[in-house]
Design an enzyme around this catalytic site. Structure first.
Site, short mmCIF file in Angstrom:
data_model
loop_
_atom_site.label_atom_id
_atom_site.label_comp_id
_atom_site.label_asym_id
_atom_site.label_seq_id
_atom_site.Cartn_x
_atom_site.Cartn_y
_atom_site.Cartn_z
N SER A 146 21.29 -23.56 14.15
CA SER A 146 22.27 -24.34 13.40
C SER A 146 21.88 -24.34 11.93
O SER A 146 20.69 -24.22 11.59
CB SER A 146 22.30 -25.79 13.91
OG SER A 146 23.04 -26.62 13.03
N TYR A 159 17.86 -33.50 16.41
CA TYR A 159 18.66 -32.27 16.50
C TYR A 159 18.21 -31.25 15.46
O TYR A 159 17.97 -30.08 15.76
CB TYR A 159 20.13 -32.61 16.31
CG TYR A 159 21.07 -31.42 16.41
CD1 TYR A 159 21.51 -30.97 17.65
CD2 TYR A 159 21.53 -30.76 15.27
CE1 TYR A 159 22.37 -29.89 17.75
CE2 TYR A 159 22.38 -29.67 15.36
CZ TYR A 159 22.80 -29.25 16.60
OH TYR A 159 23.65 -28.16 16.69
N1 LIG Z 1 29.99 -26.68 17.16
C1 LIG Z 1 29.27 -26.61 16.05
O1 LIG Z 1 29.72 -26.93 14.95
C2 LIG Z 1 27.86 -26.08 16.13
C3 LIG Z 1 27.23 -25.77 14.93
C4 LIG Z 1 25.93 -25.27 14.96
C5 LIG Z 1 25.32 -25.07 16.17
N2 LIG Z 1 25.95 -25.37 17.33
C6 LIG Z 1 25.22 -25.14 18.57
O2 LIG Z 1 26.00 -24.32 19.42
C7 LIG Z 1 25.69 -24.59 20.78
C8 LIG Z 1 26.97 -24.83 21.56
O3 LIG Z 1 27.62 -25.95 20.99
P1 LIG Z 1 29.16 -26.27 21.25
O4 LIG Z 1 29.72 -26.56 19.93
O5 LIG Z 1 29.81 -25.23 22.10
O6 LIG Z 1 29.02 -27.64 22.07
P2 LIG Z 1 29.58 -28.11 23.50
O7 LIG Z 1 30.98 -27.66 23.67
O8 LIG Z 1 29.30 -29.57 23.61
O9 LIG Z 1 28.65 -27.33 24.53
C9 LIG Z 1 27.34 -27.70 24.78
C10 LIG Z 1 26.92 -26.98 26.05
O10 LIG Z 1 25.54 -27.25 26.33
C11 LIG Z 1 25.42 -27.47 27.71
N3 LIG Z 1 24.28 -28.30 28.04
C12 LIG Z 1 23.93 -29.49 27.49
N4 LIG Z 1 22.84 -29.98 28.10
C13 LIG Z 1 22.49 -29.06 29.07
C14 LIG Z 1 21.46 -29.01 30.04
N5 LIG Z 1 20.55 -29.99 30.18
N6 LIG Z 1 21.40 -27.92 30.84
C15 LIG Z 1 22.31 -26.93 30.72
N7 LIG Z 1 23.31 -26.92 29.83
C16 LIG Z 1 23.40 -28.00 29.01
C17 LIG Z 1 26.72 -28.16 28.12
O11 LIG Z 1 26.99 -27.89 29.49
P3 LIG Z 1 26.93 -28.99 30.69
O12 LIG Z 1 27.24 -30.33 30.10
O13 LIG Z 1 27.96 -28.49 31.65
O14 LIG Z 1 25.55 -28.86 31.24
C18 LIG Z 1 27.73 -27.41 27.25
O15 LIG Z 1 28.20 -26.28 27.92
C19 LIG Z 1 24.75 -25.78 20.76
O16 LIG Z 1 23.41 -25.34 20.89
C20 LIG Z 1 24.96 -26.38 19.40
O17 LIG Z 1 23.83 -27.10 18.94
C21 LIG Z 1 27.21 -25.87 17.33
#
Ligand SMILES: NC(=O)c1ccc[n+]([C@@H]2O[C@H](COP(=O)([O-])OP(=O)(O)OC[C@H]3O[C@@H](n4cnc5c(N)ncnc54)[C@H](OP(=O)(O)O)[C@@H]3O)[C@@H](O)[C@H]2O)c1
Length: 255
Positions: A146, A159
């Site tokens: 990130s 985070y």
């Molecule tokens: N969206 C942004 O702006 C942004 C920016 C920078 C980085 N990111 C990074 O991108 C990645 C994906 O984010 P997103 O935006 O797609 O968020 P999201 O839609 O909330 O997805 C998060 C995912 O992580 C999984 N997860 C959480 N805890 C888990 C666990 N204990 N075991 C297995 N899976 C787990 C969740 O699946 P379950 O709940 O089904 O387990 C979900 O599929 C993250 O690492 C986030 O930090 C996002």
């Protein structure tokens, strides 16, 4: 623009495949011809995606995974269908966040964020690497970090630390595993709309933040397609330990 990569004969495992980015990553990798393993806790959500991708002719499997539990990591890899072969593309995408001021963060919140974003990514990478080395295969690990692993913001201390750690983990593993032909790179997305942050960008501070992004917009999942295919494919054969910012210039915004 159409981006092309041929990932036939490869097996990709995407963690967090029930979420916004994970759904996109799995769809892109399946579209490029890889067999794709969807891994997260919400199995029913991934089943819907698996059915959609399978209908396009892709080979897709769903495995339950709690990345914070080492026994779950081993069980998830054991559940990969033998016909898919060994996982040789790993996307460490599962992520968690608890927004709170540093003075109010609890030990449980700290543990959940660090265990999900950093410790889990390490032990899954280790388990995948051990299987690749045993099979004499090369591989590509892509860590989803990130902009908060590079810069600071309020109320996201665990985070931001977890993502900074993931960036250093990327470099550590790149160094140690280059001899095994396992490349380890990271993507550092800026702000994208997702289930994790949707509420925030409707608030005045969220709107103000957007004005500080040089390109003045949120990312779309499709903005990650090119970097993902680059790092997953042999197009990046001489890249390891790299961190690709995909953030509309946020990491280089003016002080
Ligand atoms: N969206 C942004 O702006 C942004 C920016 C920078 C980085 N990111 C990074 O991108 C990645 C994906 O984010 P997103 O935006 O797609 O968020 P999201 O839609 O909330 O997805 C998060 C995912 O992580 C999984 N997860 C959480 N805890 C888990 C666990 N204990 N075991 C297995 N899976 C787990 C969740 O699946 P379950 O709940 O089904 O387990 C979900 O599929 C993250 O690492 C986030 O930090 C996002």
């Amino acid at each position: 623009m159409t981006l092309q990569a041929d990932l036939q004969g490869h097996c990709a495992l995407v963690t967090g495949a029930s979420g916004t980015f994970g759904t996109h990553f799995a769809t892109v990798l399946a579209g490029a011809g890889a067999s794709v393993v969807l891994a997260a806790r919400r199995v029913e959500t991934m089943q819907v995606l698996a059915e959609r991708l399978t209908a396009t002719g892709a080979a897709v499997a769903v495995v339950p995974l709690d990345i914070t539990a080492t026994h779950s990591i081993e069980a998830a890899l054991d559940a990969v269908p033998p016909s898919f072969g060994v996982v040789d593309i790993l996307v460490n995408n599962a992520g968690a966040n608890h927004s709170a001021a540093a003075l109010e963060q609890t030990a449980a919140q700290w543990d959940e964020v660090l265990d999900t974003n950093l410790k889990g990514a390490f032990f899954l990478s280790q388990a995948v690497a051990l299987r690749l080395i045993a099979a004499g295969r090369s591989g590509s690990i892509i860590n989803i970090a990130s902009v908060l692993g590079l810069r600071q913001s309020l109320a996201v201390t665990p985070y931001a630390i977890s993502k900074a750690g993931l960036i250093q983990l990327t470099r550590q593993l790149a160094l140690e595993w280059a001899r095994h032909e396992i490349r380890v790179n990271a993507i550092a997305p800026g702000y994208f709309l997702s289930d994790m942050n949707r509420y925030y960008f409707d608030t005045p501070p969220g709107q103000a933040l957007l004005k500080r992004v040089p390109q003045r917009r949120l990312g779309q999942p499709t903005d990650l397609t090119g970097p993902l295919l680059l790092l997953a494919s042999s197009a990046s054969a001489f890249m390891t330990g790299a961190v690709l910012s995909v953030d509309g210039g946020h990491a280089v915004s003016t002080l």
